[in-house]
Design a protein around this motif. Structure first.
Motif, mmCIF file in Angstrom:
data_model
loop_
_atom_site.group_PDB
_atom_site.id
_atom_site.type_symbol
_atom_site.label_atom_id
_atom_site.label_comp_id
_atom_site.label_asym_id
_atom_site.label_seq_id
_atom_site.Cartn_x
_atom_site.Cartn_y
_atom_site.Cartn_z
ATOM 1 N N ASP A 24 -3.893 -60.663 36.228
ATOM 2 C CA ASP A 24 -2.514 -61.182 35.153
ATOM 3 C C ASP A 24 -2.644 -62.619 34.249
ATOM 4 O OD1 ASP A 24 -0.730 -59.285 34.483
ATOM 5 O OD2 ASP A 24 0.846 -59.985 36.999
ATOM 6 N N THR A 25 -3.962 -63.612 34.994
ATOM 7 C CA THR A 25 -4.769 -64.456 34.513
ATOM 8 C C THR A 25 -5.410 -64.089 33.994
ATOM 9 O OG1 THR A 25 -6.558 -64.801 36.369
ATOM 10 C CG2 THR A 25 -3.743 -65.430 36.723
ATOM 11 N N LYS A 26 -6.298 -62.995 33.504
ATOM 12 C CA LYS A 26 -7.688 -62.803 32.768
ATOM 13 C C LYS A 26 -6.641 -62.124 31.448
ATOM 14 C CE LYS A 26 -9.404 -64.930 35.486
ATOM 15 N NZ LYS A 26 -9.493 -66.384 35.594
ATOM 16 N N ASP A 27 -7.668 -62.661 30.218
ATOM 17 C CA ASP A 27 -7.187 -61.564 29.535
ATOM 18 C C ASP A 27 -8.153 -60.582 29.194
ATOM 19 O OD1 ASP A 27 -6.829 -60.513 26.576
ATOM 20 O OD2 ASP A 27 -8.091 -62.318 25.436
ATOM 21 N N LEU A 28 -7.774 -58.738 29.354
ATOM 22 C CA LEU A 28 -8.224 -57.931 29.582
ATOM 23 C C LEU A 28 -8.225 -57.608 27.648
ATOM 24 C CD1 LEU A 28 -6.935 -56.862 32.880
ATOM 25 C CD2 LEU A 28 -8.464 -58.372 32.407
ATOM 26 N N LYS A 29 -7.788 -57.496 26.891
ATOM 27 C CA LYS A 29 -7.714 -57.371 25.884
ATOM 28 C C LYS A 29 -9.525 -56.791 24.939
ATOM 29 C CE LYS A 29 -4.393 -56.204 23.128
ATOM 30 N NZ LYS A 29 -4.127 -54.702 23.405
ATOM 31 N N PRO A 30 -10.301 -57.736 25.430
ATOM 32 C CA PRO A 30 -11.423 -57.632 25.074
ATOM 33 C C PRO A 30 -12.641 -56.907 25.500
ATOM 34 C CG PRO A 30 -11.127 -60.294 25.147
ATOM 35 C CD PRO A 30 -10.237 -59.113 26.064
ATOM 36 N N PHE A 31 -11.836 -55.929 26.414
ATOM 37 C CA PHE A 31 -12.505 -55.278 27.331
ATOM 38 C C PHE A 31 -11.921 -53.402 27.337
ATOM 39 C CE2 PHE A 31 -12.526 -58.852 30.407
ATOM 40 C CZ PHE A 31 -13.780 -58.864 30.092
ATOM 41 N N ILE A 32 -10.584 -53.587 26.008
ATOM 42 C CA ILE A 32 -9.906 -52.611 26.279
ATOM 43 C C ILE A 32 -10.395 -52.159 24.503
ATOM 44 C CG2 ILE A 32 -7.810 -51.508 25.979
ATOM 45 C CD1 ILE A 32 -7.031 -53.349 28.236
ATOM 46 N N THR A 33 -11.522 -51.601 24.851
ATOM 47 C CA THR A 33 -11.724 -51.165 22.882
ATOM 48 C C THR A 33 -11.505 -49.793 22.815
ATOM 49 O OG1 THR A 33 -14.042 -51.204 23.751
ATOM 50 C CG2 THR A 33 -13.266 -52.930 22.532
ATOM 51 N N LYS A 34 -11.434 -48.814 21.747
ATOM 52 C CA LYS A 34 -11.403 -47.467 20.943
ATOM 53 C C LYS A 34 -12.071 -46.725 22.091
ATOM 54 C CE LYS A 34 -10.600 -44.582 17.555
ATOM 55 N NZ LYS A 34 -9.871 -43.754 17.561
ATOM 56 N N ASP A 35 -11.853 -45.472 22.141
ATOM 57 C CA ASP A 35 -12.938 -44.394 23.105
ATOM 58 C C ASP A 35 -13.591 -44.400 24.485
ATOM 59 O OD1 ASP A 35 -12.237 -42.626 21.223
ATOM 60 O OD2 ASP A 35 -13.132 -43.439 20.089
ATOM 61 N N LYS A 36 -13.176 -45.876 25.020
ATOM 62 C CA LYS A 36 -13.756 -46.565 25.756
ATOM 63 C C LYS A 36 -13.504 -45.975 26.958
ATOM 64 C CE LYS A 36 -15.837 -51.620 27.921
ATOM 65 N NZ LYS A 36 -15.643 -52.299 27.799
ATOM 66 N N SER A 37 -14.121 -45.370 28.075
ATOM 67 C CA SER A 37 -13.523 -44.951 28.994
ATOM 68 C C SER A 37 -12.771 -46.036 30.123
ATOM 69 C CB SER A 37 -14.750 -44.478 30.439
ATOM 70 O OG SER A 37 -14.570 -43.960 31.817
ATOM 71 N N ILE A 38 -12.334 -45.766 31.114
ATOM 72 C CA ILE A 38 -11.858 -46.295 31.784
ATOM 73 C C ILE A 38 -12.530 -47.037 33.101
ATOM 74 C CG2 ILE A 38 -10.283 -44.528 33.794
ATOM 75 C CD1 ILE A 38 -8.545 -48.356 32.498
ATOM 76 N N TYR A 39 -12.894 -46.157 33.747
ATOM 77 C CA TYR A 39 -14.153 -46.807 34.567
ATOM 78 C C TYR A 39 -15.260 -47.595 34.118
ATOM 79 C CZ TYR A 39 -12.496 -41.897 36.517
ATOM 80 O OH TYR A 39 -11.884 -41.380 37.180
ATOM 81 N N ASP A 40 -15.480 -47.799 32.714
ATOM 82 C CA ASP A 40 -16.848 -48.461 32.627
ATOM 83 C C ASP A 40 -15.950 -49.933 32.181
ATOM 84 O OD1 ASP A 40 -18.512 -47.044 31.637
ATOM 85 O OD2 ASP A 40 -18.117 -46.352 30.035
ATOM 86 N N ILE A 41 -13.870 -49.954 31.496
ATOM 87 C CA ILE A 41 -13.017 -51.209 31.502
ATOM 88 C C ILE A 41 -13.093 -51.704 32.746
ATOM 89 C CG2 ILE A 41 -10.850 -51.690 31.466
ATOM 90 C CD1 ILE A 41 -10.679 -49.225 28.650
ATOM 91 N N MET A 42 -12.962 -50.722 34.070
ATOM 92 C CA MET A 42 -13.199 -51.729 35.173
ATOM 93 C C MET A 42 -14.292 -52.487 35.627
ATOM 94 S SD MET A 42 -10.826 -48.627 36.853
ATOM 95 C CE MET A 42 -10.520 -48.754 39.035
ATOM 96 N N GLU A 43 -15.005 -51.582 35.518
ATOM 97 C CA GLU A 43 -16.384 -52.313 35.331
ATOM 98 C C GLU A 43 -16.913 -53.130 34.385
ATOM 99 O OE1 GLU A 43 -21.478 -50.716 35.386
ATOM 100 O OE2 GLU A 43 -20.217 -48.928 35.437
ATOM 101 N N ASP A 44 -16.900 -53.478 33.618
ATOM 102 C CA ASP A 44 -16.953 -54.438 32.831
ATOM 103 C C ASP A 44 -16.291 -56.013 33.200
ATOM 104 O OD1 ASP A 44 -18.519 -53.559 31.681
ATOM 105 O OD2 ASP A 44 -17.489 -52.572 29.786
#
Length: 85
Positions: free
Chosen positions: A19-39
């Protein structure tokens, strides 16, 4: 082994940190949830002091639910892939 109550307590700590982090930059169209979590893990692991891994008690379904609840415009879809045997 961790009880359900303990797992939920640790999930709450993980979510409070996220909640203390801006996670929007990690969430891009067609990106896998696994890749998002890893990033996210790679970007913030040094800051997270509670456990060895940020997503120690959250699986990808938990993270999807968390992100969709946090960001109204974030939606996920299932992508099925065939692999060589």
């Amino acid at each position: 082994m961790m009880t359900l109550a303990e797992s939920l307590e640790w999930q709450a700590k993980e979510k409070a940190f996220l909640d203390t982090k801006d996670l929007k930059p990690f969430i891009t169209k067609d990106k896998s949830i696994y890749d998002i979590m890893e990033d996210i893990e790679d970007a913030f692991q040094d800051e997270y002091q509670e456990e060895v891994f940020i997503f120690n008690c959250m699986d990808h379904y938990d993270v999807i639910q968390y992100l969709q609840n946090r960001y109204d415009d974030v939606k996920f879809y299932t992508y099925e892939d065939e692999r060589v045997r």
